[in-house]
Design an enzyme around this catalytic site. Structure first.
Site, short mmCIF file in Angstrom:
data_model
loop_
_atom_site.label_atom_id
_atom_site.label_comp_id
_atom_site.label_asym_id
_atom_site.label_seq_id
_atom_site.Cartn_x
_atom_site.Cartn_y
_atom_site.Cartn_z
N ALA A 78 83.53 -6.26 37.80
CA ALA A 78 83.65 -5.30 38.89
C ALA A 78 84.60 -5.86 39.96
O ALA A 78 85.06 -7.00 39.87
CB ALA A 78 82.27 -5.03 39.49
N MET A 79 84.90 -5.02 40.97
CA MET A 79 85.70 -5.50 42.11
C MET A 79 85.02 -6.73 42.70
O MET A 79 83.80 -6.79 42.80
CB MET A 79 85.73 -4.43 43.20
N LYS B 59 87.85 -12.14 39.28
CA LYS B 59 88.65 -12.09 38.06
C LYS B 59 89.97 -12.84 38.22
O LYS B 59 90.37 -13.58 37.34
CB LYS B 59 88.95 -10.64 37.68
N SER B 60 90.65 -12.61 39.36
CA SER B 60 91.95 -13.28 39.56
C SER B 60 91.78 -14.79 39.67
O SER B 60 92.58 -15.54 39.11
CB SER B 60 92.63 -12.74 40.82
N ASP C 223 96.66 -10.17 34.62
CA ASP C 223 95.67 -9.76 35.63
C ASP C 223 95.79 -8.25 35.85
O ASP C 223 96.84 -7.65 35.56
CB ASP C 223 95.94 -10.52 36.94
N GLU C 224 94.74 -7.62 36.33
CA GLU C 224 94.75 -6.17 36.58
C GLU C 224 95.11 -5.39 35.31
O GLU C 224 95.84 -4.39 35.34
CB GLU C 224 95.75 -5.80 37.69
N GLN D 229 93.67 -3.34 33.61
CA GLN D 229 93.28 -1.91 33.53
C GLN D 229 94.46 -0.98 33.83
O GLN D 229 94.42 0.19 33.49
CB GLN D 229 92.11 -1.61 34.48
N CYS E 212 75.42 -7.41 43.31
CA CYS E 212 75.37 -6.42 44.40
C CYS E 212 74.59 -7.02 45.57
O CYS E 212 73.83 -7.98 45.40
CB CYS E 212 74.67 -5.17 43.87
N CYS F 76 75.88 -2.18 42.48
CA CYS F 76 75.11 -1.74 41.33
C CYS F 76 75.06 -0.21 41.30
O CYS F 76 75.35 0.46 42.30
CB CYS F 76 73.70 -2.33 41.35
ZN LIG Z 1 72.58 -2.74 44.54
#
Ligand SMILES: [Zn+2]
Length: 191
Positions: A10-11, A15-16, A84-85, A87, A141, A177
């Site tokens: 997720a954001m 990941k980077s 990267d990125e 998507q 989250c 979440c």
């Molecule tokens: Zn949550």
């Protein structure tokens, strides 16, 4: 046989940072690594892979028209690719990556699985179909559950309609979440 990897999260799931650490590890072992990113816009920093913990490196920016098999033959010096990125690639580019991974070099893609409406990005869908290795970069989250939705936030509110990719707007994205996303249970920092 080399492999095509998709490491998704997720954001704000680092990941980077993960991409840059994997690059460092390969380079420590003497590999020459190409760092690439699909172009989505021309904002400052478009040619940087940047992580929130402060790591950043220059990268090649790949336009949606670029054939990655051609790019490979123009840059034979690289033994590993990190993207990267991912998507924001096109599904056709993902198919080109699969061909390269089958015949030539390992390719590690980092990116989002789904958009702000919980739908797969076209390239992510193709990566799920074609990658030899799938792994999730997990993040949490604010409520403690796993973050899995990339909420689009505007004026402190969750946006639920619009284009999959919005360029140059004043939106921000927040990993959360499903339950917090559905129930609008969140606060925006500095808002
Ligand atoms: Zn949550």
């Amino acid at each position: 046989m080399p492999k095509l990897y998709f490491k998704y999260g997720a954001m704000n799931s680092s990941k980077s940072a993960n991409a840059l650490m994997v690059k460092f590890n390969y380079e420590e072992q003497g590999y020459r690594v190409a760092l690439l990113k699909p172009s989505v816009d021309n904002r400052d920093g478009a040619n940087l892979v940047k992580s929130r913990i402060g790591l950043e490196e220059r990268c090649y920016v790949i336009d949606s028209q670029v054939n990655l098999l051609d790019w490979f033959h123009q840059h034979p010096e690289y033994q590993v690719w990190i993207i990267d990125e991912a998507q924001f690639l096109t599904p056709e580019q993902v198919e080109q990556l699969k061909d390269l991974a089958v015949d030539q070099i390992p390719i590690l893609c980092f990116g989002l699985k789904t958009d702000f409406q919980t739908h797969l990005f076209p390239a992510s869908k193709r990566l799920f179909e074609l990658a030899d290795s799938l792994s999730e970069i997990k993040s949490v989250c604010r409520c403690g559950r796993k973050a899995e939705v990339n909420a689009r936030i505007r004026n402190g509110k969750i946006v639920r309609d619009g284009e999959q990719i919005l360029i140059g707007g004043n939106e921000s994205y927040l990993g959360m979440c499903y339950k917090c996303w559905r129930d609008e249970n969140f606060t925006v920092k500095n808002a």
